[in-house]
Every structure is written in C-alpha cells, then in structure tokens.
Motif scaffolding. Structure first.
Motif, mmCIF file in Angstrom:
data_model
loop_
_atom_site.group_PDB
_atom_site.id
_atom_site.type_symbol
_atom_site.label_atom_id
_atom_site.label_comp_id
_atom_site.label_asym_id
_atom_site.label_seq_id
_atom_site.Cartn_x
_atom_site.Cartn_y
_atom_site.Cartn_z
ATOM 1 N N THR A 169 5.467 -82.363 -3.897
ATOM 2 C CA THR A 169 6.629 -83.155 -3.496
ATOM 3 C C THR A 169 7.807 -82.258 -3.141
ATOM 4 O O THR A 169 7.924 -81.135 -3.637
ATOM 5 C CB THR A 169 7.074 -84.111 -4.627
ATOM 6 N N GLU A 170 8.690 -82.784 -2.295
ATOM 7 C CA GLU A 170 9.909 -82.065 -1.944
ATOM 8 C C GLU A 170 10.776 -81.861 -3.173
ATOM 9 O O GLU A 170 11.443 -80.834 -3.322
ATOM 10 C CB GLU A 170 10.693 -82.852 -0.881
ATOM 11 N N GLU A 171 10.774 -82.827 -4.060
ATOM 12 C CA GLU A 171 11.556 -82.729 -5.289
ATOM 13 C C GLU A 171 11.114 -81.528 -6.120
ATOM 14 O O GLU A 171 11.933 -80.757 -6.623
ATOM 15 C CB GLU A 171 11.407 -84.012 -6.099
ATOM 16 N N ASP A 172 9.801 -81.353 -6.244
ATOM 17 C CA ASP A 172 9.296 -80.244 -7.049
ATOM 18 C C ASP A 172 9.562 -78.906 -6.384
ATOM 19 O O ASP A 172 9.787 -77.900 -7.069
ATOM 20 C CB ASP A 172 7.792 -80.424 -7.302
ATOM 21 N N LYS A 173 9.555 -78.874 -5.065
ATOM 22 C CA LYS A 173 9.784 -77.617 -4.339
ATOM 23 C C LYS A 173 11.102 -76.977 -4.733
ATOM 24 O O LYS A 173 11.220 -75.749 -4.815
ATOM 25 C CB LYS A 173 9.753 -77.873 -2.832
ATOM 26 N N HIS A 174 12.111 -77.796 -5.008
ATOM 27 C CA HIS A 174 13.432 -77.274 -5.339
ATOM 28 C C HIS A 174 13.455 -76.542 -6.677
ATOM 29 O O HIS A 174 14.393 -75.780 -6.945
ATOM 30 C CB HIS A 174 14.445 -78.420 -5.352
ATOM 31 N N TYR A 175 12.436 -76.773 -7.502
ATOM 32 C CA TYR A 175 12.390 -76.096 -8.803
ATOM 33 C C TYR A 175 11.797 -74.693 -8.721
ATOM 34 O O TYR A 175 11.896 -73.926 -9.673
ATOM 35 C CB TYR A 175 11.565 -76.925 -9.797
ATOM 36 N N ILE A 184 2.747 -80.370 0.565
ATOM 37 C CA ILE A 184 1.721 -81.258 1.119
ATOM 38 C C ILE A 184 1.360 -82.258 0.026
ATOM 39 O O ILE A 184 0.862 -81.873 -1.040
ATOM 40 C CB ILE A 184 0.455 -80.504 1.578
ATOM 41 N N GLY A 185 1.619 -83.517 0.268
ATOM 42 C CA GLY A 185 1.318 -84.537 -0.724
ATOM 43 C C GLY A 185 -0.167 -84.847 -0.796
ATOM 44 O O GLY A 185 -0.977 -84.289 -0.058
ATOM 45 N N ASN A 186 -0.511 -85.755 -1.672
ATOM 46 C CA ASN A 186 -1.896 -86.183 -1.812
ATOM 47 C C ASN A 186 -2.173 -87.428 -0.975
ATOM 48 O O ASN A 186 -1.265 -88.056 -0.434
ATOM 49 C CB ASN A 186 -2.223 -86.475 -3.279
ATOM 50 N N PHE A 187 -3.413 -87.787 -0.911
ATOM 51 C CA PHE A 187 -3.835 -89.034 -0.280
ATOM 52 C C PHE A 187 -4.866 -89.679 -1.186
ATOM 53 O O PHE A 187 -5.365 -89.060 -2.131
ATOM 54 C CB PHE A 187 -4.440 -88.776 1.105
ATOM 55 N N THR A 188 -5.192 -90.899 -0.911
ATOM 56 C CA THR A 188 -6.296 -91.542 -1.612
ATOM 57 C C THR A 188 -7.305 -92.047 -0.596
ATOM 58 O O THR A 188 -6.922 -92.626 0.432
ATOM 59 C CB THR A 188 -5.831 -92.718 -2.485
ATOM 60 N N PRO A 189 -8.594 -91.820 -0.837
ATOM 61 C CA PRO A 189 -9.617 -92.333 0.075
ATOM 62 C C PRO A 189 -9.894 -93.818 -0.129
ATOM 63 O O PRO A 189 -10.670 -94.407 0.617
ATOM 64 C CB PRO A 189 -10.840 -91.495 -0.288
ATOM 65 N N LEU A 190 -9.257 -94.414 -1.139
ATOM 66 C CA LEU A 190 -9.477 -95.828 -1.392
ATOM 67 C C LEU A 190 -8.853 -96.662 -0.277
ATOM 68 O O LEU A 190 -7.639 -96.644 -0.066
ATOM 69 C CB LEU A 190 -8.858 -96.246 -2.735
ATOM 70 N N VAL A 191 -9.664 -97.364 0.437
ATOM 71 C CA VAL A 191 -9.196 -98.281 1.476
ATOM 72 C C VAL A 191 -9.971 -99.583 1.340
ATOM 73 O O VAL A 191 -11.117 -99.587 0.886
ATOM 74 C CB VAL A 191 -9.382 -97.696 2.891
ATOM 75 N N SER A 192 -9.319 -100.654 1.729
ATOM 76 C CA SER A 192 -9.963 -101.955 1.613
ATOM 77 C C SER A 192 -9.507 -102.832 2.766
ATOM 78 O O SER A 192 -8.340 -102.790 3.163
ATOM 79 C CB SER A 192 -9.588 -102.619 0.276
ATOM 80 N N PRO A 193 -10.432 -103.619 3.335
ATOM 81 C CA PRO A 193 -10.036 -104.533 4.412
ATOM 82 C C PRO A 193 -9.159 -105.678 3.916
ATOM 83 O O PRO A 193 -8.511 -106.363 4.693
ATOM 84 C CB PRO A 193 -11.376 -105.050 4.942
ATOM 85 N N VAL A 309 7.122 -89.369 -8.748
ATOM 86 C CA VAL A 309 7.154 -90.776 -8.357
ATOM 87 C C VAL A 309 8.079 -90.993 -7.161
ATOM 88 O O VAL A 309 7.846 -91.849 -6.317
ATOM 89 C CB VAL A 309 7.598 -91.670 -9.540
ATOM 90 N N LYS A 310 9.124 -90.177 -7.053
ATOM 91 C CA LYS A 310 10.156 -90.389 -6.033
ATOM 92 C C LYS A 310 9.615 -90.358 -4.605
ATOM 93 O O LYS A 310 10.217 -90.948 -3.704
ATOM 94 C CB LYS A 310 11.262 -89.337 -6.189
ATOM 95 N N TRP A 311 8.493 -89.657 -4.382
ATOM 96 C CA TRP A 311 7.931 -89.597 -3.027
ATOM 97 C C TRP A 311 7.622 -90.977 -2.474
ATOM 98 O O TRP A 311 7.625 -91.198 -1.254
ATOM 99 C CB TRP A 311 6.651 -88.759 -3.022
ATOM 100 N N LEU A 312 7.354 -91.919 -3.374
ATOM 101 C CA LEU A 312 6.978 -93.263 -2.947
ATOM 102 C C LEU A 312 8.180 -94.072 -2.486
ATOM 103 O O LEU A 312 8.054 -95.020 -1.720
ATOM 104 C CB LEU A 312 6.263 -93.988 -4.091
ATOM 105 N N LEU A 313 9.369 -93.692 -2.959
ATOM 106 C CA LEU A 313 10.552 -94.493 -2.709
ATOM 107 C C LEU A 313 10.932 -94.511 -1.236
ATOM 108 O O LEU A 313 10.848 -93.508 -0.536
ATOM 109 C CB LEU A 313 11.739 -93.969 -3.515
ATOM 110 N N SER A 314 11.399 -95.652 -0.780
ATOM 111 C CA SER A 314 11.940 -95.818 0.562
ATOM 112 C C SER A 314 13.085 -96.818 0.447
ATOM 113 O O SER A 314 12.852 -98.029 0.450
ATOM 114 C CB SER A 314 10.868 -96.314 1.529
ATOM 115 N N ASP A 315 14.295 -96.311 0.294
ATOM 116 C CA ASP A 315 15.473 -97.168 0.105
ATOM 117 C C ASP A 315 15.315 -98.104 -1.096
ATOM 118 O O ASP A 315 15.832 -99.230 -1.095
ATOM 119 C CB ASP A 315 15.736 -98.000 1.367
ATOM 120 N N LYS A 316 14.586 -97.620 -2.104
ATOM 121 C CA LYS A 316 14.406 -98.368 -3.353
ATOM 122 C C LYS A 316 13.773 -99.743 -3.137
ATOM 123 O O LYS A 316 13.947 -100.653 -3.944
ATOM 124 C CB LYS A 316 15.743 -98.506 -4.094
ATOM 125 N N LYS A 317 12.983 -99.874 -2.073
ATOM 126 C CA LYS A 317 12.359 -101.161 -1.775
ATOM 127 C C LYS A 317 10.853 -101.153 -2.015
ATOM 128 O O LYS A 317 10.198 -102.164 -1.795
ATOM 129 C CB LYS A 317 12.636 -101.547 -0.319
#
Length: 380
Positions: A169-175, A184-193, A309-317
């Motif tokens: 995460t960008e947050e961790d980079k600053h440390y 480079i963040g992670n991804f998940t292969p879990l997908v569902s229709p 967790v902050k990577w998920l945030l987008s205007d706190k929505k």
C-alpha cells in the motif's frame, strides 16, 4: 485483450522463494495465484522453492509450475539458525544456479531474506513483503526499543540491496526509507457471475484465530448488540492457535447460539455469497486480502481503520470504518448495516467499483512490467 498482448512478450524464467505453501494463509495463497497467472496466462517458466522442506500446497497449483524445496533449520533458536547461514547460502546458490532464472523473487522468506541479495548478484532480485511495517513492529512488541530500532535498521539496509522492494500500500511505503520501494497491491482470483443478495441474516468474518485479528473485539461487539437482532448470526472461518480461547470467550458472554467459529473451508466463495455483511477487527494488516474477496462478492464491509485497510477507501463510501479498538463505534456501524439494506447495497456498489483498480489483469501487468524492468536494468 490485455492478457493476449502480454502473452506475446518474451518469456522469463522466474524463481520464487517462500517459507512454505502447505498452510492456508494469505501469503501462500497470493504467491500461488501470482505464480499460476505468470505461468498459465503470461507464459513464463515459474519455479517456487519452499524453505520448510515441504512441496505440498494448500492451494491449487498449475501443472506448469515447478516446485522444489530446501530444508531450513526447523524450530532451531535464532543463534543456531545464524550458525546455518553458510549452509543456506550454498543451498540458495545451488537452486539459483540450477534454475538459472532471469529474476528471483523473495516472498519474505525467513532467514533467506538476509541472504538472497548477496547470492549470484548478477541475477536481479525482488523483495516483496506481505505485512505492513506497523505489523512487523507489532510482532516485535515484546522486544526492547533498542532491539526494534536495530532490527529495522538492518532490515532497511538489506531491503535496499534488492533491485526492487515491493510493499502492498501507499500508506505503508511512507514508513520505509528505501529508494527502491514500489507499491503493488494484491488481487483476488475469486470472481462470481452473481453477488450476494444481502438478504440473509448472516455476518461473515474470514480470519486466522490469532491475536493479531482481535476477534475478541468482535465477540465484545456482538455481546453488546446481539439481543437486538434476533435471527442474525456471525460465522467466522479460519484456523489458528486461539480458537479454543475464543470459544471460551464466546461461551462466557453468552452468544454461543449466534457466534460460530468454523474451520477454514475450500468453498469460501459460497460462504461470502450467503452473507450480508463482512467484519474485520484486525489490529493491523498488510493488505487485507479478505477485504478484496468480500468486495468482489458484493458483501459490504465493517472494519477498524488500520494500516492495510485504507487502500479500499474511496471518499469514505466503500466501507464503514472506525478507530481501532472503539468497540462502541464498531457496534454502531454494524447496527446500521444490519438495519439498512439500502446502505449495504450502496457500500457494496462503491467497493465493487473500487476493485476495478485491483483486477488480476491490472495487478499482474504491474508485476510483469516490474520484472521486465529489472531484467533489462530499466528504471520503472
């Protein structure tokens, strides 16, 4: 189209080092997922070398992968492990010589992390960490301040010796005070229709039964509000050393009928789709891969606002967050999600959109470009 474009590039021989693959943890899972993609989709020759003497994997391996192992010192003391460094240097050198890779990736392998940059220096090396620096410091909480300062000083010196040092995460980079650091963040292969219908009275948590996950706080949250929400239940899926202790806590506060501790399951996607809310009470995370899984399955998220967790945030929505340890605020957020289906839909829609930046194609293109840059000694 993206995958097809990438497949026409020259293939590389890629060598991963990791502690092991036999434990159902996030690190092993993401390394296997990346290795499978690099091999099956991008056409690279990928070898994974474990350090625990085991070739078994808790996750499905591509038939195209090559798995090998070197034996560590087991549960020996730190001093004994230091005495084995010379042997480990020879073992690592032998593996690199036999595989003859274009690039080596170290997935935070115990002991070998300190060795790999100095073996076969002509081969570019990448260090990837799966914890945050805050989390690493937390794991040393029983050590003195002098020890922790010395440890991180040496760690930063070693990490700077790699061609690239990858954090989540960008947050961790600053440390981290290292010039070769990239995110480079992670991804998940879990997908569902389909997505969760958000109608079942089920709350899910996927986590190790370990003190870092602070599931005791989730027990306390549920103790405070469970009587208001008849028919609702919390299901935790995982494994770890604290399961019995947590069960005692659940029994002691009288929520055993609606708070279940389950073993880890292979069909976790089905469990997400059966649930209407996802909870995470960790004190720290590297990336919080389970958040990506929940978002992809359309399950709205209630969590503490922590590193990872902050990577998920987008205007706190995209999720309901509150300061770590604030059980009252967490209980209030969880109550709002239970009571409002429209809020659950709103959060899940925003989180699903945020996940566009973490699709497997996007993340693996970043990794592929990084590898190509290192191999070609390019600045990226």
């Amino acid at each position: 189209l993206v995958g097809s474009e990438m497949c026409i590039r020259d293939s590389m021989r890629i060598l991963y080092f990791i502690n092991g693959l036999s434990y159902k943890g996030g690190m092993a899972r993401i390394v296997v997922d990346k290795a499978n993609y690099l091999s099956d989709v991008l056409g690279h020759e990928v070898t994974i070398c474990t350090y625990n003497g085991k070739v078994e994997s808790a996750f499905k391996l591509s038939n195209n992968l090559i798995i090998r192992t070197i034996k560590s010192g087991g549960d020996a003391t730190i001093m004994k492990k230091l005495g084995c460094i010379a042997k480990d240097i020879r073992k690592v050198g032998k593996v690199i010589q036999e595989v003859n890779p274009d690039i080596v990736i170290n997935a935070q392998t115990q002991v070998l992390t300190w060795i790999i940059p100095f073996v076969k220096r002509r081969v570019p090396k990448v260090m990837e960490i799966h914890f945050s620096k805050v989390g690493m410091d937390y794991n040393l909480h029983d050590k003195s301040k002098i020890f922790r300062t010395l440890y991180f000083g040496i760690a930063q010196f070693i990490y700077a010796r790699y061609d690239r040092f990858v954090v989540l995460t960008e947050e961790d980079k600053h440390y981290w005070n290292v010039k070769n650091c990239v995110v480079i963040g992670n991804f998940t292969p879990l997908v569902s229709p389909v997505l969760s219908e958000l109608d079942n009275k089920k709350i899910i948590c996927v986590a190790r039964y370990h003190e870092q996950k602070r599931l005791d706080l989730l027990v306390e949250v549920w103790r405070r509000i469970h009587s208001k929400y008849k028919g609702w239940q919390i299901d935790v899926y995982g494994m770890g050393p604290d399961k019995a202790w947590l069960q005692d806590r659940i029994d002691a506060v009288g929520v055993a009928d609606s708070f279940k501790l389950n073993d880890a399951v292979d069909n976790v996607m089905e469990k997400y789709l059966e649930s209407s809310i996802f909870c995470l009470t960790s004190e720290h995370e590297g990336f919080g891969l389970v958040l990506a899984e929940a978002a992809m399955m359309g399950v709205p998220i209630c969590a503490f606002d922590i590193v990872g967790v902050k990577w998920l945030l987008s205007d706190k929505k995209t999720a309901l967050l509150c300061p770590f340890g604030d059980v009252d605020a967490f209980a209030q957020n969880l109550s709002m999600l239970i009571e409002s289906r429209s809020l659950r839909v709103k959060l899940r829609t925003a989180a699903k959109k945020r996940m566009e930046d973490f699709r497997v194609e996007v993340i693996m293109e970043k990794w592929n470009s990084l590898f190509e840059g290192c191999v070609n000694r390019l600045q990226i």
